[in-house]
Design a protein around this motif. Structure first.
Motif, PDB file in Angstrom:
ATOM      1  N   GLN A 124     -11.178   6.734   2.306  1.00  0.00           N
ATOM      2  CA  GLN A 124     -11.961   6.584   0.890  1.00  0.00           C
ATOM      3  C   GLN A 124     -13.014   6.117   0.883  1.00  0.00           C
ATOM      4  O   GLN A 124     -14.177   6.005   0.169  1.00  0.00           O
ATOM      5  N   ALA A 125     -12.645   4.271   0.752  1.00  0.00           N
ATOM      6  CA  ALA A 125     -13.540   2.844   0.880  1.00  0.00           C
ATOM      7  C   ALA A 125     -15.483   3.679   2.110  1.00  0.00           C
ATOM      8  O   ALA A 125     -16.111   3.314   1.157  1.00  0.00           O
ATOM      9  N   ASP A 126     -14.896   4.280   3.135  1.00  0.00           N
ATOM     10  CA  ASP A 126     -16.149   4.406   3.314  1.00  0.00           C
ATOM     11  C   ASP A 126     -16.839   5.550   3.090  1.00  0.00           C
ATOM     12  O   ASP A 126     -18.243   5.582   2.763  1.00  0.00           O
ATOM     13  N   ARG A 127     -16.360   6.522   2.577  1.00  0.00           N
ATOM     14  CA  ARG A 127     -16.768   7.505   2.197  1.00  0.00           C
ATOM     15  C   ARG A 127     -17.227   7.354   0.603  1.00  0.00           C
ATOM     16  O   ARG A 127     -18.463   7.811   0.579  1.00  0.00           O
TER      17      ARG A 127
ATOM     18  N   THR B 185      -2.453  -0.786 -10.621  1.00  0.00           N
ATOM     19  CA  THR B 185      -2.729   0.946 -10.650  1.00  0.00           C
ATOM     20  C   THR B 185      -2.103   1.907 -10.373  1.00  0.00           C
ATOM     21  O   THR B 185      -2.469   3.221 -10.123  1.00  0.00           O
ATOM     22  N   SER B 186      -0.255   1.099 -11.122  1.00  0.00           N
ATOM     23  CA  SER B 186       0.512   3.057 -10.679  1.00  0.00           C
ATOM     24  C   SER B 186      -0.425   3.750 -10.862  1.00  0.00           C
ATOM     25  O   SER B 186       0.712   3.541 -12.116  1.00  0.00           O
ATOM     26  N   THR B 187       0.970   5.032 -10.463  1.00  0.00           N
ATOM     27  CA  THR B 187       0.400   5.840 -11.142  1.00  0.00           C
ATOM     28  C   THR B 187       1.757   6.945 -12.201  1.00  0.00           C
ATOM     29  O   THR B 187       1.557   7.629 -12.079  1.00  0.00           O
ATOM     30  N   GLU B 188       2.625   5.635 -11.294  1.00  0.00           N
ATOM     31  CA  GLU B 188       4.231   6.606 -12.067  1.00  0.00           C
ATOM     32  C   GLU B 188       4.358   5.426 -12.615  1.00  0.00           C
ATOM     33  O   GLU B 188       3.808   4.129 -12.183  1.00  0.00           O
TER      34      GLU B 188
ATOM     35  N   LEU C 234       0.948  -0.901   0.403  1.00  0.00           N
ATOM     36  CA  LEU C 234      -0.631   0.487   0.087  1.00  0.00           C
ATOM     37  C   LEU C 234       0.856   1.313  -0.133  1.00  0.00           C
ATOM     38  O   LEU C 234       1.753   1.881   1.300  1.00  0.00           O
ATOM     39  N   ALA C 235       0.659   2.064  -1.117  1.00  0.00           N
ATOM     40  CA  ALA C 235       1.672   3.387  -1.286  1.00  0.00           C
ATOM     41  C   ALA C 235       1.122   4.161  -2.162  1.00  0.00           C
ATOM     42  O   ALA C 235       0.469   3.724  -3.397  1.00  0.00           O
ATOM     43  N   PRO C 236       1.076   4.891  -1.910  1.00  0.00           N
ATOM     44  CA  PRO C 236       0.543   6.415  -3.175  1.00  0.00           C
ATOM     45  C   PRO C 236       0.491   6.068  -4.180  1.00  0.00           C
ATOM     46  O   PRO C 236       0.195   5.259  -5.220  1.00  0.00           O
ATOM     47  N   TRP C 237       1.691   5.854  -4.623  1.00  0.00           N
ATOM     48  CA  TRP C 237       2.424   5.115  -5.935  1.00  0.00           C
ATOM     49  C   TRP C 237       1.805   4.470  -7.007  1.00  0.00           C
ATOM     50  O   TRP C 237       1.750   3.952  -8.256  1.00  0.00           O
ATOM     51  N   LYS C 238       1.027   3.307  -6.151  1.00  0.00           N
ATOM     52  CA  LYS C 238       0.892   2.647  -6.357  1.00  0.00           C
ATOM     53  C   LYS C 238      -0.601   1.843  -7.282  1.00  0.00           C
ATOM     54  O   LYS C 238      -1.826   1.161  -7.628  1.00  0.00           O
ATOM     55  N   GLY C 239      -1.474   3.540  -6.432  1.00  0.00           N
ATOM     56  CA  GLY C 239      -2.428   4.073  -7.026  1.00  0.00           C
ATOM     57  C   GLY C 239      -3.748   2.634  -6.386  1.00  0.00           C
ATOM     58  O   GLY C 239      -4.971   3.326  -7.034  1.00  0.00           O
ATOM     59  N   GLN C 240      -4.358   2.658  -4.893  1.00  0.00           N
ATOM     60  CA  GLN C 240      -5.200   1.899  -4.595  1.00  0.00           C
ATOM     61  C   GLN C 240      -6.147   2.501  -4.706  1.00  0.00           C
ATOM     62  O   GLN C 240      -7.617   2.062  -4.750  1.00  0.00           O
ATOM     63  N   HIS C 241      -6.096   4.199  -4.578  1.00  0.00           N
ATOM     64  CA  HIS C 241      -6.903   5.115  -4.064  1.00  0.00           C
ATOM     65  C   HIS C 241      -8.041   4.537  -5.603  1.00  0.00           C
ATOM     66  O   HIS C 241      -8.814   5.275  -5.749  1.00  0.00           O
ATOM     67  N   ILE C 242      -6.874   4.617  -6.890  1.00  0.00           N
ATOM     68  CA  ILE C 242      -7.474   4.884  -8.048  1.00  0.00           C
ATOM     69  C   ILE C 242      -7.878   3.871  -8.567  1.00  0.00           C
ATOM     70  O   ILE C 242      -9.715   4.195  -8.624  1.00  0.00           O
ATOM     71  N   ALA C 243      -7.790   2.114  -8.354  1.00  0.00           N
ATOM     72  CA  ALA C 243      -8.910   1.756  -7.792  1.00  0.00           C
ATOM     73  C   ALA C 243      -9.987   1.650  -7.315  1.00  0.00           C
ATOM     74  O   ALA C 243     -11.566   1.027  -7.525  1.00  0.00           O
ATOM     75  N   LEU C 244     -10.212   2.309  -5.651  1.00  0.00           N
ATOM     76  CA  LEU C 244     -11.480   2.113  -5.313  1.00  0.00           C
ATOM     77  C   LEU C 244     -12.704   3.206  -5.771  1.00  0.00           C
ATOM     78  O   LEU C 244     -13.214   2.933  -5.992  1.00  0.00           O
TER      79      LEU C 244
END
Ligand code: UDP
Ligand code: GLC
Length: 443
Positions: free
Chosen positions: A307-310, A339-342, A266-276
């Protein structure tokens, strides 16, 4: 021997350097003959096993199980009889190495460990005594071996700086895309200087990593061999997924949902937030996040749950934490997501998803472009393009026959181009070549 499309060959020309570069050692970056992968997916059995004769000290900055470490694991095992691994931090990697019969030593320093990827923060001055101590420790150990193999960037700095002390040939395995987008100016300067003046051989985990290093250092394009990671597809094929409900039950996953799996720390550049974000637009899909915050990204891990809750999707998101059994977890999925963002330097999770015979949807940048072909053996989406990920997942969800076709091509490609055997042969060749070409073995 010419190499197949997925491997770049080493230069037939030694890097003798321009006046500006003026390397001290004339035999650095000399050509290595690489093993090719046959069309059947197995490399030439008659090729010698060169690492058998060279002794190697591998150095890795981390005790965690990241991709760099998991990729070193089989290489260290292959060389175990005449090598040792020096870790600059303790952690589960140590036990995994030892279980394979690899000798391991740990030399850690909290201040040095605190210097992170983004920049050499002002705290580096505080770390100076620790840096010097680690340079000396690595050098003292390196003297007992023929070659020093530096598996990470911090290992490069600490191992290469000690060269006047150990005088052993130095190999750096570059596993990052070394550009200003991702690294601090000072860090890039240090790497450039060390590669130009100290390392004897570099090897990159992808063309993308190689090209960035070439642009940074001015090395000739053919002086940086590319050896892609390889995996043993049999360990994936051996998992019995014929009863997918039973497999999911064993892993504690919902048995009847359509599952997209995202594997990685879990790291911002791995982009899990994009998947959510994508999942919020895919009501019939569940997302399984396999991985943990390995390098202090706990705030991000927390933010993902919020984020998942929101987004009101918490019941369709499954946080599995770090898992050891990749083949079973991947086989339990309907689709593998990346989903990496970089730009991903290589992306082991992608070849693992292919080996699991699952359709892979991945961010189209970096090393990924050397693995996947859009709608042939996977599906490529621009990094961060949420609607693009939604479309890809939705299409493959609704068209299972097409998804199976992509997965089947992927399985064939991964065996052919990313075999563990070929990876090990090419890496051991580079090690043996560097040991043989370097006249500094004055013990
Ligand atoms: N991995 C794992 N357990 C997890 C999540 C990931 O063993 O819970 C492994 C994954 O199978 C892969 C590696 O971690 O081999 C990640 O490597 P990758 O090259 O994809 O990314 P990196 O972390 O090196 O940037
Ligand atoms: C690094 C990169 C990853 C790559 C791995 C193995 O950790 O981030 O993309 O797959 O090394 O070479």
């Amino acid at each position: 021997m010419r190499l197949p499309v997925f491997h770049a060959s080493l230069s037939p020309h030694a890097w003798t350097g321009q006046p500006m570069n003026a390397p001290r050692l004339t035999r650095r970056f000399a050509p290595v003959e690489m093993a090719a992968t046959s069309s059947a997916g197995h490399s030439d059995e008659h090729v010698l096993e060169p690492a058998a004769s060279a002794t190697v000290l591998f150095v890795d900055q981390s005790g965690q199980l990241g991709g760099a470490e998991l990729s070193l694991l089989p290489l260290a095992e292959r060389c175990a009889a005449r090598s040792e691994v020096l870790l600059l931090s303790d952690g589960p990697f140590r036990a995994r190495l030892e279980a394979l019969g690899v000798r391991v030593r740990v030399t850690s320093n909290a201040n040095v460990a605190a210097i992170n990827r983004e920049a050499l923060r002002p705290g580096w001055l505080r770390a100076l005594p620790g840096i010097l101590a680690q340079v000396r420790t690595i050098a003292a150990q390196a003297k007992r071996f023929d070659v020093l193999f530096l598996n990470t960037q911090k290992a490069l700095v600490l191992g290469a700086l000690g060269k006047p002390l150990h005088r052993r040939p130095v190999i750096w395995h570059v596993r990052d895309i070394m550009t200003r987008d991702h690294f601090g100016r000072v860090q890039l300067h240090i790497v450039r200087w060390l590669v130009r003046h100290v390392t004897d051989q570099v090897v990159a985990n992808s063309r993308a990593s190689a090209d960035a290093l070439i642009a940074l250092t001015g090395l000739p394009a053919d002086a940086v061999p590319v050896v892609h990671n390889g995996i043993d597809a049999r360990t994936f094929a051996q998992v019995d997924a014929s009863d997918i409900r039973a497999l999911r039950h064993r892993l504690g996953l919902p048995q009847d949902a359509w599952l997209a799996g995202l594997f990685g720390r879990l790291a911002p550049w791995k982009g899990q937030h994009i998947a959510l974000e994508a999942l919020a637009r895919l009501p019939g899909v569940h997302l399984v996040l396999v991985g943990a915050a390995l390098f202090g990204e706990d705030d991000y891990a927390q933010a993902l749950r919020q984020q998942a809750d929101r987004l009101g999707i918490a019941d369709r998101v499954h946080f599995a934490g770090f898992r050891d059994d990749m083949p079973a977890w991947m086989k339990a999925m309907d689709l593998i997501l990346h989903t990496s963002t970089e730009p991903e330097p290589f992306g082991r999770v992608i070849i693992e998803g292919m080996a699991a015979s699952r359709p892979v949807v991945a961010a189209a940048a970096g090393g990924v472009l050397e693995i996947l072909r859009h709608r042939e053996n996977g599906w490529l989406v621009q990094p961060g393009d949420v609607p693009g990920f939604v479309e890809a997942i939705d299409t493959l969800h609704l068209a299972p026959a097409f998804a199976r076709q992509l997965a089947s091509q992927a399985f064939s490609d991964v065996q052919r181009h990313f075999s563990l055997d070929s990876y090990l042969r090419n890496m051991t060749r580079i090690i043996a070549h560097t040991a043989r070409d370097e006249p500094s073995a004055d013990r």
